[in-house]
Design an enzyme around this catalytic site. Structure first.
Site, PDB file in Angstrom:
ATOM      1  N   ARG A  64       0.846  -1.162   0.096  1.00 19.56           N
ATOM      2  CA  ARG A  64      -0.081  -0.002   0.009  1.00 19.56           C
ATOM      3  C   ARG A  64       0.978   1.244  -0.016  1.00 19.56           C
ATOM      4  NH1 ARG A  64      -5.166   2.680   0.244  1.00 19.56           N
ATOM      5  NH2 ARG A  64      -4.376   4.662   0.161  1.00 19.56           N
ATOM      6  N   ARG A  90     -10.512   4.957  -3.814  1.00 14.74           N
ATOM      7  CA  ARG A  90      -9.652   4.767  -2.873  1.00 14.74           C
ATOM      8  C   ARG A  90      -9.424   5.795  -1.947  1.00 14.74           C
ATOM      9  NH1 ARG A  90      -7.820  -0.518  -3.998  1.00 14.74           N
ATOM     10  NH2 ARG A  90      -8.041  -0.802  -6.121  1.00 14.74           N
ATOM     11  N   ILE A  91      -9.133   5.497  -0.471  1.00 21.60           N
ATOM     12  CA  ILE A  91      -8.657   6.571   0.264  1.00 21.60           C
ATOM     13  C   ILE A  91      -7.374   6.801   0.160  1.00 21.60           C
ATOM     14  CG2 ILE A  91      -8.488   6.821   2.705  1.00 21.60           C
ATOM     15  CD1 ILE A  91     -11.415   6.678   1.662  1.00 21.60           C
ATOM     16  N   ASN A 106     -13.639  16.248  -3.087  1.00 24.36           N
ATOM     17  CA  ASN A 106     -14.160  14.867  -3.356  1.00 24.36           C
ATOM     18  C   ASN A 106     -15.783  15.028  -3.712  1.00 24.36           C
ATOM     19  OD1 ASN A 106     -14.533  11.707  -3.501  1.00 24.36           O
ATOM     20  ND2 ASN A 106     -15.466  11.898  -1.485  1.00 24.36           N
ATOM     21  N   THR A 107     -16.300  14.177  -4.493  1.00 22.58           N
ATOM     22  CA  THR A 107     -17.737  14.149  -4.611  1.00 22.58           C
ATOM     23  C   THR A 107     -18.205  12.853  -3.934  1.00 22.58           C
ATOM     24  OG1 THR A 107     -18.125  13.009  -6.697  1.00 22.58           O
ATOM     25  CG2 THR A 107     -17.516  15.507  -6.885  1.00 22.58           C
ATOM     26  N   HIS A 108     -19.436  12.894  -3.264  1.00 23.64           N
ATOM     27  CA  HIS A 108     -20.180  11.873  -2.846  1.00 23.64           C
ATOM     28  C   HIS A 108     -21.584  12.057  -3.067  1.00 23.64           C
ATOM     29  CE1 HIS A 108     -20.335   8.503  -0.006  1.00 23.64           C
ATOM     30  NE2 HIS A 108     -21.511   9.007   0.506  1.00 23.64           N
ATOM     31  N   ALA A 141      -8.079  12.424   5.442  1.00 19.62           N
ATOM     32  CA  ALA A 141      -7.972  11.096   5.294  1.00 19.62           C
ATOM     33  C   ALA A 141      -8.622  10.103   5.731  1.00 19.62           C
ATOM     34  CB  ALA A 141      -6.404  11.077   6.079  1.00 19.62           C
ATOM     35  N   GLY A 142     -10.047  10.683   5.980  1.00 17.21           N
ATOM     36  CA  GLY A 142     -11.076   9.708   6.527  1.00 17.21           C
ATOM     37  C   GLY A 142     -11.935   9.216   5.073  1.00 17.21           C
ATOM     38  N   ASP A 144     -14.915   9.810   3.098  1.00 16.59           N
ATOM     39  CA  ASP A 144     -15.923  10.883   2.903  1.00 16.59           C
ATOM     40  C   ASP A 144     -15.875  11.620   4.045  1.00 16.59           C
ATOM     41  OD1 ASP A 144     -16.378   9.549   0.415  1.00 16.59           O
ATOM     42  OD2 ASP A 144     -17.656   8.118   1.334  1.00 16.59           O
TER      43      ASP A 144
HETATM   44  C1  GRF Z   1     -20.475   9.182  -8.465  1.00 14.48           C
HETATM   45  O1  GRF Z   1     -21.702   9.349  -7.777  1.00 14.48           O
HETATM   46  C2  GRF Z   1     -19.539   9.481  -7.278  1.00 14.48           C
HETATM   47  O2  GRF Z   1     -19.936  10.269  -6.434  1.00 14.48           O
HETATM   48  C3  GRF Z   1     -19.519   8.026  -6.829  1.00 14.48           C
HETATM   49  O3  GRF Z   1     -19.486   7.267  -7.884  1.00 14.48           O
HETATM   50  C4  GRF Z   1     -19.941   7.898  -8.992  1.00 14.48           C
HETATM   51  C5  GRF Z   1     -19.034   8.113 -10.034  1.00 14.48           C
HETATM   52  O4  GRF Z   1     -19.833   8.337 -11.111  1.00 14.48           O
HETATM   53  N1  GRF Z   1     -18.488   7.841  -5.714  1.00 14.48           N
HETATM   54  P1  GRF Z   1     -18.909   8.568 -12.587  1.00 14.48           P
HETATM   55  O5  GRF Z   1     -17.621   7.602 -12.555  1.00 14.48           O
HETATM   56  O6  GRF Z   1     -18.376   9.871 -12.606  1.00 14.48           O
HETATM   57  O7  GRF Z   1     -19.877   7.929 -13.756  1.00 14.48           O
END
Ligand code: GRF
Length: 187
Positions: A64, A90-91, A106-108, A141-142, A144
């Site tokens: 890792r 990945r984290i 990051n997007t979640h 580092a967590g 999300d």
């Molecule tokens: C998004 O909803 C992202 O937040 C999540 O996986 C999806 C990624 O979709 N972790 P894409 O690869 O942009 O189509």
């Protein structure tokens, strides 16, 4: 503003960024797109768009720590102002967070801090929430975690499946990511 985008999958959110840049509605340079695995559509579509791409394949590294070091040096080589985790599954190591402190976004697909992790959509549905959504945040580092930049709520419909809900969330997620990137790119 130069960004490096990290993907693990289809990269549809990334495509929205590529399109917004091409249309002139988002003023930034995508320096490169990187992935942690081979054969992702995210890398394929980036190459098709003429972007630089790189893969730091997790499976190619003995440890890792070796992968962490390789990812950091691959990303740092592009001297990005921001690094965007867009479906990057990945984290990253604390060393990566330190190197890009306050610059790793990051997007979640859930309203953090609710439903972090790889199954944010599934977990929200299983809980039975009536409203979920998406979050763009500075990642630490967590899993999300880190300061929230912006969120959009999305209603859960009675007929929703995980797929249909995730597709609707991703529409909101793309808009939100582009809006946030536009704001970060403001001089
Ligand atoms: C998004 O909803 C992202 O937040 C999540 O996986 C999806 C990624 O979709 N972790 P894409 O690869 O942009 O189509």
């Amino acid at each position: 503003m130069r960004i490096v985008v990290l993907v693990s999958g289809t990269g549809s959110n990334l495509q929205a960024v590529i399109d917004a840049v091409a249309a002139g509605s988002l003023d930034l340079e995508i320096a490169a797109v990187g992935a942690d695995r081979l054969d992702t559509f995210g890398i394929e579509r980036s190459a098709a768009a003429g972007l630089e791409t790189f893969v730091v394949n997790f499976k190619d590294y003995a440890s890792r720590a070796d992968w962490d070091a390789a990812l950091l040096s691959a990303v740092a080589a592009y001297t990005p102002d921001y690094v965007i985790s867009s479906g990057f599954m990945r984290i990253v190591a604390p060393s990566f967070i330190n190197a890009f402190e306050g610059r790793y976004v990051n997007t979640h697909p859930a309203l953090l801090p609710a439903f972090p992790g790889a199954h944010g959509v599934r977990d929200a549905m299983a809980y039975g929430v009536k409203v979920t959504g998406c979050t763009v945040h500075f990642a630490d580092a967590g899993v999300d975690t880190g300061p929230i930049i912006a969120q959009t709520p999305v209603a859960v419909l009675p007929e929703d499946t995980e797929e249909s809900l995730h597709e609707r969330i991703k529409i909101a997620e793309r808009e939100l990511l582009i809006k946030v990137l536009g704001e970060l790119a403001q001089p």
